[in-house]
Write a protein that holds these residues in place. Sequence first.
Motif, PDB file in Angstrom:
ATOM      1  N   PRO A 607       0.814  -1.414   0.168  1.00  0.00           N
ATOM      2  CA  PRO A 607      -0.069  -0.192   0.155  1.00  0.00           C
ATOM      3  C   PRO A 607       0.672   1.376  -0.046  1.00  0.00           C
ATOM      4  O   PRO A 607       0.569   2.412  -0.172  1.00  0.00           O
ATOM      5  N   ASP A 608       2.204   1.357   0.613  1.00  0.00           N
ATOM      6  CA  ASP A 608       2.669   2.285   0.355  1.00  0.00           C
ATOM      7  C   ASP A 608       4.113   2.525  -0.255  1.00  0.00           C
ATOM      8  O   ASP A 608       4.910   3.746  -0.625  1.00  0.00           O
ATOM      9  N   ILE A 609       4.254   1.407  -1.132  1.00  0.00           N
ATOM     10  CA  ILE A 609       4.664   1.441  -2.096  1.00  0.00           C
ATOM     11  C   ILE A 609       3.997   2.651  -3.878  1.00  0.00           C
ATOM     12  O   ILE A 609       3.102   1.746  -3.871  1.00  0.00           O
ATOM     13  N   SER A 610       4.947   2.775  -4.370  1.00  0.00           N
ATOM     14  CA  SER A 610       4.232   3.488  -5.500  1.00  0.00           C
ATOM     15  C   SER A 610       3.836   2.375  -6.724  1.00  0.00           C
ATOM     16  O   SER A 610       4.404   1.137  -7.118  1.00  0.00           O
ATOM     17  N   SER A 611       3.001   2.029  -7.171  1.00  0.00           N
ATOM     18  CA  SER A 611       1.949   1.540  -7.834  1.00  0.00           C
ATOM     19  C   SER A 611       3.356   1.652  -9.380  1.00  0.00           C
ATOM     20  O   SER A 611       3.623   0.702  -9.582  1.00  0.00           O
ATOM     21  N   GLN A 612       3.489   2.646  -9.442  1.00  0.00           N
ATOM     22  CA  GLN A 612       4.235   2.704 -10.961  1.00  0.00           C
ATOM     23  C   GLN A 612       5.448   2.383 -10.696  1.00  0.00           C
ATOM     24  O   GLN A 612       6.026   1.509 -11.905  1.00  0.00           O
ATOM     25  N   VAL A 634       5.292  -6.259   1.670  1.00  0.00           N
ATOM     26  CA  VAL A 634       6.550  -5.727   2.418  1.00  0.00           C
ATOM     27  C   VAL A 634       6.723  -5.932   3.797  1.00  0.00           C
ATOM     28  O   VAL A 634       7.699  -6.428   4.865  1.00  0.00           O
ATOM     29  N   GLU A 635       5.210  -6.983   4.709  1.00  0.00           N
ATOM     30  CA  GLU A 635       5.467  -6.971   5.754  1.00  0.00           C
ATOM     31  C   GLU A 635       6.003  -9.163   5.740  1.00  0.00           C
ATOM     32  O   GLU A 635       6.316  -9.060   6.875  1.00  0.00           O
ATOM     33  N   LYS A 654       7.399   4.922   0.818  1.00  0.00           N
ATOM     34  CA  LYS A 654       7.977   4.837   1.725  1.00  0.00           C
ATOM     35  C   LYS A 654       7.728   3.091   2.573  1.00  0.00           C
ATOM     36  O   LYS A 654       7.027   2.622   2.034  1.00  0.00           O
ATOM     37  N   TYR A 655       8.560   3.007   3.629  1.00  0.00           N
ATOM     38  CA  TYR A 655       8.949   1.541   3.998  1.00  0.00           C
ATOM     39  C   TYR A 655       9.190   1.822   5.299  1.00  0.00           C
ATOM     40  O   TYR A 655       8.890   3.683   6.208  1.00  0.00           O
ATOM     41  N   PRO A 656       8.822   0.864   6.342  1.00  0.00           N
ATOM     42  CA  PRO A 656       8.250   1.105   7.548  1.00  0.00           C
ATOM     43  C   PRO A 656       9.821   1.283   8.539  1.00  0.00           C
ATOM     44  O   PRO A 656      11.127   0.981   7.346  1.00  0.00           O
ATOM     45  N   LYS A 657      10.270   1.880  10.126  1.00  0.00           N
ATOM     46  CA  LYS A 657      11.150   2.592   9.621  1.00  0.00           C
ATOM     47  C   LYS A 657      12.142   1.394  10.645  1.00  0.00           C
ATOM     48  O   LYS A 657      13.596   1.714  10.755  1.00  0.00           O
ATOM     49  N   ASP A 658      12.103  -0.286  10.612  1.00  0.00           N
ATOM     50  CA  ASP A 658      12.586  -0.747  10.711  1.00  0.00           C
ATOM     51  C   ASP A 658      13.328  -1.567  10.010  1.00  0.00           C
ATOM     52  O   ASP A 658      13.573  -2.687   9.724  1.00  0.00           O
ATOM     53  N   LEU A 659      13.374  -1.442   8.546  1.00  0.00           N
ATOM     54  CA  LEU A 659      13.170  -1.817   6.764  1.00  0.00           C
ATOM     55  C   LEU A 659      14.577  -2.012   7.549  1.00  0.00           C
ATOM     56  O   LEU A 659      15.062  -3.862   6.635  1.00  0.00           O
ATOM     57  N   ASN A 660      15.555  -1.318   8.340  1.00  0.00           N
ATOM     58  CA  ASN A 660      17.230  -1.945   8.262  1.00  0.00           C
ATOM     59  C   ASN A 660      17.480  -3.161   8.741  1.00  0.00           C
ATOM     60  O   ASN A 660      17.903  -3.659   8.522  1.00  0.00           O
ATOM     61  N   GLU A 661      16.631  -3.413   9.334  1.00  0.00           N
ATOM     62  CA  GLU A 661      16.840  -4.437  10.693  1.00  0.00           C
ATOM     63  C   GLU A 661      15.915  -5.813   9.962  1.00  0.00           C
ATOM     64  O   GLU A 661      16.062  -6.723  10.251  1.00  0.00           O
ATOM     65  N   ARG A 662      14.673  -5.264   9.068  1.00  0.00           N
ATOM     66  CA  ARG A 662      14.296  -6.767   8.378  1.00  0.00           C
ATOM     67  C   ARG A 662      15.203  -6.878   7.426  1.00  0.00           C
ATOM     68  O   ARG A 662      15.704  -8.047   7.148  1.00  0.00           O
ATOM     69  N   GLY A 670      24.389 -12.784   1.592  1.00  0.00           N
ATOM     70  CA  GLY A 670      25.234 -13.358   0.404  1.00  0.00           C
ATOM     71  C   GLY A 670      23.830 -12.726  -0.449  1.00  0.00           C
ATOM     72  O   GLY A 670      23.626 -12.821  -1.056  1.00  0.00           O
ATOM     73  N   GLY A 671      22.154 -11.831   0.457  1.00  0.00           N
ATOM     74  CA  GLY A 671      21.626 -11.089  -0.869  1.00  0.00           C
ATOM     75  C   GLY A 671      21.858 -10.021  -1.154  1.00  0.00           C
ATOM     76  O   GLY A 671      22.944  -8.904  -0.623  1.00  0.00           O
ATOM     77  N   LYS A 672      21.411  -9.537  -2.540  1.00  0.00           N
ATOM     78  CA  LYS A 672      21.668  -7.926  -2.845  1.00  0.00           C
ATOM     79  C   LYS A 672      20.539  -7.602  -3.117  1.00  0.00           C
ATOM     80  O   LYS A 672      19.540  -8.508  -3.273  1.00  0.00           O
ATOM     81  N   VAL A 673      20.886  -6.817  -2.413  1.00  0.00           N
ATOM     82  CA  VAL A 673      19.602  -5.217  -2.527  1.00  0.00           C
ATOM     83  C   VAL A 673      19.803  -4.251  -3.221  1.00  0.00           C
ATOM     84  O   VAL A 673      20.772  -3.408  -3.227  1.00  0.00           O
ATOM     85  N   ILE A 674      18.485  -3.913  -3.652  1.00  0.00           N
ATOM     86  CA  ILE A 674      18.727  -2.601  -4.836  1.00  0.00           C
ATOM     87  C   ILE A 674      17.391  -2.018  -4.871  1.00  0.00           C
ATOM     88  O   ILE A 674      15.952  -2.280  -4.826  1.00  0.00           O
ATOM     89  N   LEU A 675      18.240  -0.886  -3.936  1.00  0.00           N
ATOM     90  CA  LEU A 675      16.636   0.610  -3.525  1.00  0.00           C
ATOM     91  C   LEU A 675      16.453   1.834  -4.442  1.00  0.00           C
ATOM     92  O   LEU A 675      17.778   2.136  -4.777  1.00  0.00           O
ATOM     93  N   MET A 676      15.808   1.754  -4.543  1.00  0.00           N
ATOM     94  CA  MET A 676      15.403   3.166  -5.289  1.00  0.00           C
ATOM     95  C   MET A 676      14.920   3.800  -4.967  1.00  0.00           C
ATOM     96  O   MET A 676      13.560   3.791  -4.283  1.00  0.00           O
ATOM     97  N   GLU A 677      15.471   5.116  -6.214  1.00  0.00           N
ATOM     98  CA  GLU A 677      14.247   6.491  -5.351  1.00  0.00           C
ATOM     99  C   GLU A 677      13.960   6.209  -3.585  1.00  0.00           C
ATOM    100  O   GLU A 677      14.829   6.118  -2.880  1.00  0.00           O
ATOM    101  N   ASP A 678      13.194   6.290  -3.250  1.00  0.00           N
ATOM    102  CA  ASP A 678      12.855   7.111  -1.713  1.00  0.00           C
ATOM    103  C   ASP A 678      12.869   5.786  -1.198  1.00  0.00           C
ATOM    104  O   ASP A 678      12.733   5.338   0.409  1.00  0.00           O
ATOM    105  N   ALA A 679      13.465   4.511  -1.635  1.00  0.00           N
ATOM    106  CA  ALA A 679      13.389   3.334  -0.821  1.00  0.00           C
ATOM    107  C   ALA A 679      14.761   3.876  -0.213  1.00  0.00           C
ATOM    108  O   ALA A 679      15.458   3.224   1.348  1.00  0.00           O
ATOM    109  N   ILE A 680      15.900   4.261  -0.614  1.00  0.00           N
ATOM    110  CA  ILE A 680      17.297   5.270  -0.228  1.00  0.00           C
ATOM    111  C   ILE A 680      16.412   6.036   1.272  1.00  0.00           C
ATOM    112  O   ILE A 680      17.157   5.793   2.428  1.00  0.00           O
ATOM    113  N   THR A 681      15.706   6.418   0.991  1.00  0.00           N
ATOM    114  CA  THR A 681      15.314   7.340   2.362  1.00  0.00           C
ATOM    115  C   THR A 681      15.271   6.840   3.425  1.00  0.00           C
ATOM    116  O   THR A 681      15.281   7.142   4.842  1.00  0.00           O
ATOM    117  N   ALA A 682      14.520   5.481   2.939  1.00  0.00           N
ATOM    118  CA  ALA A 682      13.801   4.712   4.636  1.00  0.00           C
ATOM    119  C   ALA A 682      15.550   4.154   5.600  1.00  0.00           C
ATOM    120  O   ALA A 682      14.349   3.534   6.379  1.00  0.00           O
TER     121      ALA A 682
END
Length: 827
Positions: A607-612, A634-635, A654-662, A670-682
């Motif tokens: 719900p808080d992620i840009s559908s586009q 996201v949950e 927009k992502y949860p405040k504890d995104l970094n912990e999750r 060994g995971g690769k995460v690609i953070l795009m636009e406002d996902a970086i802000t979180a």
Amino acid sequence: MKHLLRLFLLILVPFTSTFAQKKSPDEYLGYALGSHFTPHQRVVDYFKYLSAGEKKIKLVSYGKTYEGRELMVAIVSSAENIEHLEEIRRNNLSLRKAGKTAIDLKKQPAILWLSYNVHGNEASSTETAMKMLFALTTGQEKGINDWIKNTVVVIDPCLNPDGRERYVNFFTGVKGKNPDANPDAREHSEPWPRGRSNHYYYDLNRDWAWQTQVETQQRLALYHQWMPEVHVDFHEQSYNEPYYFAPAAEPVHQDITAFQRAFQVTVGKNNAKYFDENGWQYFTKERFDLLYPSYGDTYPLYNGAIGMTYEQGGINAGLAVVTAAGDTLTLKDRIDHHYTTGIATLETVSSHAHLLLREFKKYFEQSIVSPPGNYESFVVKADNLDKVKKLAELLKRNHIEFAYGGDRTLNGYNFETQKNNTYKIERNDLVVNLHQSAAVLANVLFEPKTFITDSNTYDITAWALPYAYGLTAYANKEAVKGLYRDIEEGKPDVARVKKPYAWILPWNATSDAQILMILQKAGVRVRFAETGFQVEGRDYGQGSLLVYRAENEKKIRELPALMESLEKKYHKSFYTIASGFVEKGRDLGTSGYQLLKVAKVGVVSGPDISSQAVGQVWHIFEQELDGKVTLIDVEDLAELDINVINVLILPDGKYPKDLNERLDNWIGRGGKVILMEDAITAVAGKKPFEIKKKEPSKKEEKENVAVYSNKERDDFAEAIPGAIYKVNLDKSHPLTFGLGKYYYTLKTDDKIYEPLTKGYNVGVLKSDSFMAGIVGKNVQSRLNTGLLFGVQSYGKGTIIYLAPDVLFRSFWENGKGLFMNAVFLVN
């Protein structure tokens, strides 16, 4: 005598009672129009019902949506015009040619195209389309039968059936016995991803020029078969707004003619006459400008028509809603308003049919003889043949003429240096000569900088195709012509090796990523070159893919046949080499040729992620790569299994405040995460993420003290409605492979980051990075220097930061290359 009279009446009845027998929408549907939302299939059925045996209608099915729903138009005119419809269509298209014509414009009907419901949750317009078709067919409104004698009306009842059905299903499932007009009621709060967009969450009203979506591609193919003189795009806006119709607001692109602007006023005044009679509120000349080329009003304007947007208040109004003014707005009201402007516009077009046709012909004559803008031709260098081919496909879809190659040395404006440089046209360079019927659209899409009369724009202000495709290009003051119709395909300049040490594959197009996925799915181990190398006198660039025979043939016995089949399928030439000994660079047995992991990709949604933003990633994997991507809520991030998902893409949102912990444990394993636009802000400033947002200087904060009298100027100072910046790249990093000397990004926000202290600063802005578009002074100050693309290691995993939207509306072609690198190459 009575017997003969009775026989005459029996013969006459079928011809006089046809209209009377046709049911109105209310009668056919079994409910009053406006009391329910009508499912798409029932709309299609009604259009087919009205057209059956009807001499005034020709129904054309022009395709299907991603979800398989039918796309259609009804073409309505007098019975005589419908009988000669193909002749009318051909005559209309011939007006795009220069010179005298044998067509009598006084006898040629004008073409009015009415487009409804491009945004699925702006749902009143499809209901209106049924009312409109019935009225035009039966001629029950005063004047209609006369108007359609010199007008052909094309009615598209729903440009976005998948999105509309999403909205209708939602509303039907939550409404009560009677509509709840309370704006806080659940029926006025549509859930994610909402019905505005199509199946892949794309905004189809921003896709006209780019044609990335199947609905747009099929519709534009039909549109170019007709090329209407007038096109109206029916929309809805906030239900607290009055009705909007043309004339449009500034900025208006300078290539839009004086006649096009004046005729918008003519249409607007006639619309206003009927709204005044009813006491309905409306506004013109505000908010909706005519600049961005990919709207349902601007695209027709840049193709010679009078393009207009009509906006009824009503998004999420349901069947009834109480507005901020205390009035109750019903679906019936909304239908009545759209119907009234549709009928009024038909009246205006019919009254000025000859003038419209004359000006339509004049528009294209002017385009061919004296094209608009500062330049008469554009040359795009063949830096990357795959990108040039993709650009050629886009031009073909837009009916823009082009050719290839030449033998001249010219002096032209260099898009990269923004200065005039001397250059030579080579065999596969793409040449667009503006002396053609599509001159205006071609100029708008290529011009290095768009002249803008007003900073208060509704959309982006820069989109030049050479920047979007990452190709070197020149704008020329003279009309340069290409010499060849087709690209000259290169052939391998080395002999085929029957028992190769390795196959070397290119890495510079989306099709290369397709090949990689097919090979990995078949169990083939694929490596890539971290640096360039030379074998047998031939240079191979960074990112080249390598398939070693010895490490694969035991498992894949038919490896040579597989490689050959992929070459044929994708029209590629793979090089074969006999030895791992190289003349320059590193030998093939070294660590410089890493084994690529199989990417198991997940995309976060919710719900808080840009559908586009979600849709852009979803679409590129399924429709361009023919691959698979898993959408993850996201949950559920804390439950990620590294064996199932090893690449996780977090789109803008927009992502949860504890995104970094999750994500901490998953990345470390060994995971690769690609953070795009406002996902970086979180995650900015939170461990394990090393990235930090660059904050305004104290001096800038002091200068930005608000003064009420300066509020409009201050708003502009903070504006960045889509501007192009040149990103300086670390060319040694895999994230940049195949991108060219620079990467040109479209910036739509002021977010920029401090350089990484632990990691790779792959893409940065410098003081001379601004290229084109509108940027407020405060934003420009903030974007002076800083990080946009970065890569960081953490444990066994990798973190990739992509601050701008590299997949913007799927037409930013060079961004796809950067995205592919992030997904497949960066380990």
